[in-house]
Design an enzyme around this catalytic site. Structure first.
Site, short mmCIF file in Angstrom:
data_model
loop_
_atom_site.label_atom_id
_atom_site.label_comp_id
_atom_site.label_asym_id
_atom_site.label_seq_id
_atom_site.Cartn_x
_atom_site.Cartn_y
_atom_site.Cartn_z
N ASP A 208 0.87 -1.18 0.00
CA ASP A 208 0.00 0.00 0.00
C ASP A 208 0.91 1.23 0.00
O ASP A 208 1.48 1.59 1.02
CB ASP A 208 -0.91 -0.03 1.24
CG ASP A 208 -1.71 1.26 1.39
OD1 ASP A 208 -1.59 2.16 0.53
OD2 ASP A 208 -2.46 1.38 2.38
N GLN A 211 0.70 6.51 0.94
CA GLN A 211 1.46 7.59 1.60
C GLN A 211 2.89 7.67 1.11
O GLN A 211 3.55 8.69 1.31
CB GLN A 211 1.46 7.37 3.13
CG GLN A 211 0.11 7.42 3.78
CD GLN A 211 -0.56 8.78 3.64
OE1 GLN A 211 0.09 9.81 3.51
NE2 GLN A 211 -1.88 8.79 3.64
N LYS A 234 -3.38 12.12 -3.36
CA LYS A 234 -2.36 12.39 -2.34
C LYS A 234 -1.07 12.86 -3.01
O LYS A 234 -0.08 13.16 -2.35
CB LYS A 234 -2.12 11.14 -1.51
CG LYS A 234 -3.35 10.73 -0.70
CD LYS A 234 -3.02 9.68 0.32
CE LYS A 234 -4.23 8.91 0.80
NZ LYS A 234 -5.12 9.64 1.68
N CYS A 372 -8.63 6.26 9.90
CA CYS A 372 -8.96 4.98 9.24
C CYS A 372 -7.97 3.89 9.64
O CYS A 372 -7.58 3.05 8.82
CB CYS A 372 -9.01 5.12 7.72
SG CYS A 372 -10.27 6.25 7.15
#
Lengths: 414, 166
Positions: A208, A211, A234, A372
């Site tokens: 993932d 970020q 993002k 989250c």
């Protein structure tokens, strides 16, 4: 590059700030101080204009028409895919699948790979740091297929417990789904080592990168990850567009995620054959303008330079960490040695939502909540945290405003 | 009062710092638990009702300042009132924090304790914090064990407009 006491960016910060129309406004009579970049980054004018230019001069459906506009749209759309390929250094452009965002990309892998190839007893390994987007799809698979979710613990400082990870993976592990960077704490996970160890036991790895992609250089070939997911918004791009990278040979074997137009080779009522990659996974008309605008955002951050961006964000993080940790009553959550520009903190006796509301009154946007990542909050023993997250367009002045805002909170609650 | 942050006025800060009727009520006849798991506000409410009168009320828990002050103010407003008055207070408080001041009953118009919370109507994300104690009270009076003001129960949540054909 930076003086220790007076760091400065290696790019023209004032000019960069002027590129972002949203930053010039006031909120509650104060200049906006936007420190919620980990939730969503702002969009530079050039990206907005690219979106408008596409929509104003070349919009038509892609991969269908023989007419001029459709060809222009198709070229711009596929050229955007090539930009993303270069950005993450994928071997092939067809390994770049457009999705609505990182969340949909995880769900695509869960459906296309998990529901096709995984069965009862197969283990999926995630970490305590995960965002719900990299937990819930796997729980759904476990519920449906009888797979087992295993969770790698973290230390009090927010670092992945490496020994526990090594002990947890084994012959039953089919999928390691792990974040590259924690959205709530900023911890950078040693993802290359995670991937190598997983491959050592024959497991696949989904990273993932929601970020990480905006802040670290990502090279999917060097990482040797099987899947890598991230979101456009993002990364200074629009919402509604994201990317799944997958190794060609895996994507070839996977079942389509959704059925519809564009993902087929031939349809009869007896049998349908599927299109080649990447179109097999892109049913329906895609978010064409958003994909093109995302490519523009990648070019924009590329022109500033990811290493310059990373260095400046690190300077902002260091400054914020130094100032906040010397404030009485402030406790920083997440103190891993390797972090990106995220500071999660708690203030003694004050709920994070009260911090968020008071800072908002000062024109300062932070996130207050569980990010989250409820299991992570449970691990840290807090219902929520206040989180400031930096982008390259933030300034040292804004860090100081954050700290002044925290002092005001203390004053009000004194 | 800090003019820069009118929401956190003296009354709210005072009730947050020194909550009234704080603690578990012995011999409660009615109890309910209020929980907003998303933000973490959590309180336990107990009442002792004798006939038609709230003889005693107490709460405990951990929450943000808005929720705690709201709970504290609520206990002072409801104590020694009739159950019917308590229900009216619930409805009026709800009207104040959702900006529907026209719906406040005459009895509670100009209630300065309610006035302190009026600013919350401009902050939809915090309405659920302020109203949680009151919904918990409603649950306790109605015999329900729990209350939440998140999701569909959030008075400030974005609601789909109904388009009935008639």
């Amino acid at each position: 590059m930076n003086d220790v006491l007076f760091p400065a960016p290696d790019f023209d910060l004032a000019a960069v700030r002027a590129d972002f129309p949203v930053l010039s406004q006031s909120v509650h009579g104060k200049p906006l101080c936007y420190l919620d970049n980990a939730a969503s980054a702002q969009t530079p004018r050039t990206v907005i204009e690219r979106w408008m230019t596409y929509q104003s001069t070349m919009h038509a459906n892609v991969h269908r028409g023989v007419h001029t506009l459709s060809q222009r749209a198709t070229e711009a759309f596929e050229s955007a895919r090539e930009t993303v390929r270069g950005f993450i250094n994928a071997r092939h452009a067809h390994e770049v699948i457009w999705t609505r965002g990182a969340t949909e990309a995880v769900n695509l892998v869960m459906h296309g790979y998990g529901r096709t190839f995984m069965q009862a007893g197969d283990e999926i390994v995630v970490s305590t740091l995960e965002h719900h987007a990299n937990i819930v799809p796997w729980q759904m698979l476990c519920e449906e297929r009888g797979c087992v979710l295993r969770v790698v613990p973290i230390s009090d400082s927010g670092v992945l417990d490496w020994d526990a990870y090594c002990a947890l993976i084994g012959p039953k592990t089919r999928m390691v789904a792990m974040t590259h960077v924690s959205n709530a704490l900023g911890t950078v996970v040693p993802i290359k080592a995670v991937i190598d160890a997983a491959h050592g036991v024959g497991a696949l790895v989904l990273v993932d990168g929601a970020q990480a992609a905006p802040h670290l250089g990502v090279d999917v070939q060097a990482l040797d990850c099987d899947f890598y997911v991230f979101s456009g918004h993002k990364l200074c791009g629009p919402t509604g567009i994201g990317v799944l990278y997958g190794k060609s040979e895996l994507l070839e074997r996977m079942r389509p995620y959704q059925g519809g137009g564009d993902m087929i080779a031939q349809v009869t009522f007896d049998k349908t054959t599927y299109n080649r990659l990447p179109y097999k996974f892109e049913a329906g008309t895609p978010a064409i303008a958003n994909a093109i605008a995302l490519a523009s955002a990648i070019e924009y951050v590329g022109a500033i330079g990811l290493s310059r961006i990373a260095a400046w964000e690190q300077a902002l993080l260091d400054y914020a960490t130094r100032l906040l940790s010397s404030e009485a009553g402030v406790r920083i959550l997440g103190t891993a040695p390797d972090k990106i520009g995220v500071v999660s903190f708690a203030l003694e006796g004050v709920h994070p939502h009260d911090i968020g509301s008071i800072l908002d009154g000062e024109g300062i946007a932070i996130r207050a909540g569980h990010h989250c990542a409820q299991p992570l909050m449970q691990r840290l023993g807090v219902p929520a945290t206040a989180r400031a997250s930096f982008a390259f367009y933030n300034t040292l002045d804004e860090v100081e405003r954050l700290v002044a805002g925290v002092r005001l909170v203390k004053e009000i609650f004194g | 009062m800090d003019p820069r942050n009118a929401l956190y006025n003296q009354l709210i800060l005072d009730h947050n710092k020194k909550p009234r009727n704080f603690g578990k009520l012995p011999d409660a006849t009615h109890e309910a638990e209020g929980l907003n798991p998303l933000c973490g506000d959590h309180l336990q409410l107990g009442l002792r009702i004798d006939g038609d009168r709230v003889e005693a009320i107490g709460f405990q828990g951990t929450s943000c300042a808005i929720c705690q002050a709201s709970a504290s103010v609520m206990t002072t407003q409801v104590k020694h009132k009739s159950v019917a008055d308590a229900r009216q207070l619930i409805s009026d408080f709800r009207a104040v924090i959702t900006g529907d001041t026209g719906a406040v009953s005459i009895a509670n118009q100009g209630n300065r304790y309610f006035g302190a919370f009026a600013g919350i109507s401009n902050l939809p994300s915090r309405v659920k914090c302020a109203v949680l104690p009151w919904h918990t009270l409603q649950s306790a009076l109605g015999g329900a064990k729990t209350a939440t003001t998140e999701g569909d129960a959030d008075p400030a949540a974005f609601k789909e407009t109904s388009h009935a054909e008639n």
